[in-house]
Write an enzyme that holds these catalytic residues in place. Structure first.
Site, short mmCIF file in Angstrom:
data_model
loop_
_atom_site.label_atom_id
_atom_site.label_comp_id
_atom_site.label_asym_id
_atom_site.label_seq_id
_atom_site.Cartn_x
_atom_site.Cartn_y
_atom_site.Cartn_z
N THR A 1 0.82 -1.20 0.00
CA THR A 1 0.00 0.00 0.00
C THR A 1 0.86 1.25 0.00
O THR A 1 0.45 2.31 -0.48
CB THR A 1 -0.94 0.01 1.22
OG1 THR A 1 -1.68 -1.21 1.24
CG2 THR A 1 -1.92 1.18 1.17
N TYR B 1 3.61 -12.08 6.35
CA TYR B 1 2.52 -11.73 5.45
C TYR B 1 2.48 -12.79 4.36
O TYR B 1 3.33 -12.80 3.47
CB TYR B 1 2.75 -10.33 4.89
CG TYR B 1 1.68 -9.80 3.97
CD1 TYR B 1 0.43 -10.40 3.87
CD2 TYR B 1 1.91 -8.66 3.20
CE1 TYR B 1 -0.55 -9.90 3.04
CE2 TYR B 1 0.93 -8.14 2.37
CZ TYR B 1 -0.29 -8.76 2.28
OH TYR B 1 -1.26 -8.26 1.45
N LYS C 1 -0.40 -12.07 8.97
CA LYS C 1 -1.44 -11.57 8.07
C LYS C 1 -1.64 -12.60 6.96
O LYS C 1 -0.71 -12.93 6.23
CB LYS C 1 -1.07 -10.22 7.47
CG LYS C 1 -2.12 -9.72 6.47
CD LYS C 1 -1.74 -8.38 5.86
CE LYS C 1 -2.78 -7.91 4.85
NZ LYS C 1 -2.44 -6.61 4.22
#
Length: 312
Positions: A49, A137, A165
């Site tokens: 992001t 992740y 995550k």
């Protein structure tokens, strides 16, 4: 020393840019305050992001150094420290620790499409290199390497791992990881297309690692609250269904195009995307502004959507 525990909303923060394309550190400070004031438990700086793949190594190090000094002692600051190989990742993790980071998040290195066994060893090698708290992740849609629950549970036995995550398309994996009762916070991507949020929270997950919190931090904090009573599921359902249009919108273009475009349109300090990415315009952007207005988020956060990108 007790192990770090994170619950609630873990927001993957954008990287704000000035008009000349340089990193806007004043905006970074404003965005961090915006998150902390609205209940975000932790932020990830330099994730996908944050357009990390388009930042130079010098920019990454400068962002770590300067934003780590913005800590207030409340909200945790984690940094994306995935490099192109094991050594680069270890160097970044060690640098982040030296600059005062609260933790690091690591994914498999992109593009190389390494085997599961190689990536398991990659995570273990990094964990052995430092005492900085870290998160894994698992993001096969983006990096093309997937870790199954058995590999993850083996890795979570290492004391340096504190958060996970999950972004796999295999919804059942969340249950398998939670059933293993690892001593880490289990979180998931907020993409409604992956469909992980509902089962993760229902099965006892500890929150969401999300990007929609860039636009609606208080709402994502409420949505990401672990269930502790019989009524929590009903409150979650109401919140999730209300936010569903925004969740779908933030994933309507490749991350972070929709989020950053909409942030700029409503007056949050975001700046432009770094080329070759370009922002949404016209009806596509107007749709996001209208969703924010309908949800009452413009008024709630004092945002100004008077400047319409559609007029450009």
């Amino acid at each position: 020393m007790s192990k770090m525990r994170i619950e609630g909303s873990f927001v993957a923060l954008i990287t704000p840019f000035n008009a000349d394309g340089t990193v806007d550190f004043k905006a970074f400070q404003d965005l961090l305050k915006f998150q902390e004031d609205n209940g975000t438990a932790a932020v990830l700086i330099l994730g996908s992001t944050g357009e990390i793949s388009m930042l130079s190594m010098e920019e990454r190090r400068e962002i770590i150094s300067k934003t780590a000094k913005m800590k207030t002692g409340g909200m945790k600051l984690f940094y994306g420290c995935t490099g192109g190989d094991t050594k680069t990742s270890i160097d970044l993790v060690r640098f982040a620790k030296g600059e005062g980071a609260d933790g690091a998040i690591l994914a498999a290195p992109a593009y190389i499409c390494a085997s599961e066994a190689d990536i398991e060893q990659y995570f273990l090698d990094i964990a052995e290199s430092t005492e900085l708290p870290m998160g894994i992740y698992n993001n096969p849609p983006r990096v093309k390497t997937d870790l199954g629950h058995e590999a993850l549970l083996r890795l979570f036995q290492h004391p340096n791992f504190v958060v996970h995550k999950e972004s796999t398309g295999r919804v059942g994996q969340v249950a398998q990881v939670i059933a293993g009762n690892p001593d880490v916070a289990i979180m998931c991507c907020d993409s409604p297309n992956l469909g992980l949020v509902v089962p993760t929270m229902a099965l006892g997950g500890h929150g969401t690692a999300n990007m929609t919190g860039n636009l609606a931090p208080a709402e994502m904090a409420a949505l990401s609250k672990p269930w502790t009573t019989d009524t929590d599921g009903f409150a979650f359902r109401e919140s999730y269904m209300r936010l569903l249009p925004l969740l779908h919108y933030t994933y309507s273009a490749i991350n972070p195009v929709a989020v950053k475009s909409l942030m700029k349109a409503v007056g949050l300090p975001a700046g432009d995307l770094r080329r070759p990415l370009t922002g949404l315009k016209g009806p596509a952007l107007d749709k996001g502004v209208e969703i924010m207005r309908t949800l009452g988020l413009l008024d709630q956060y004092g945002l100004n959507a008077a400047t319409r990108i559609a007029a450009e």
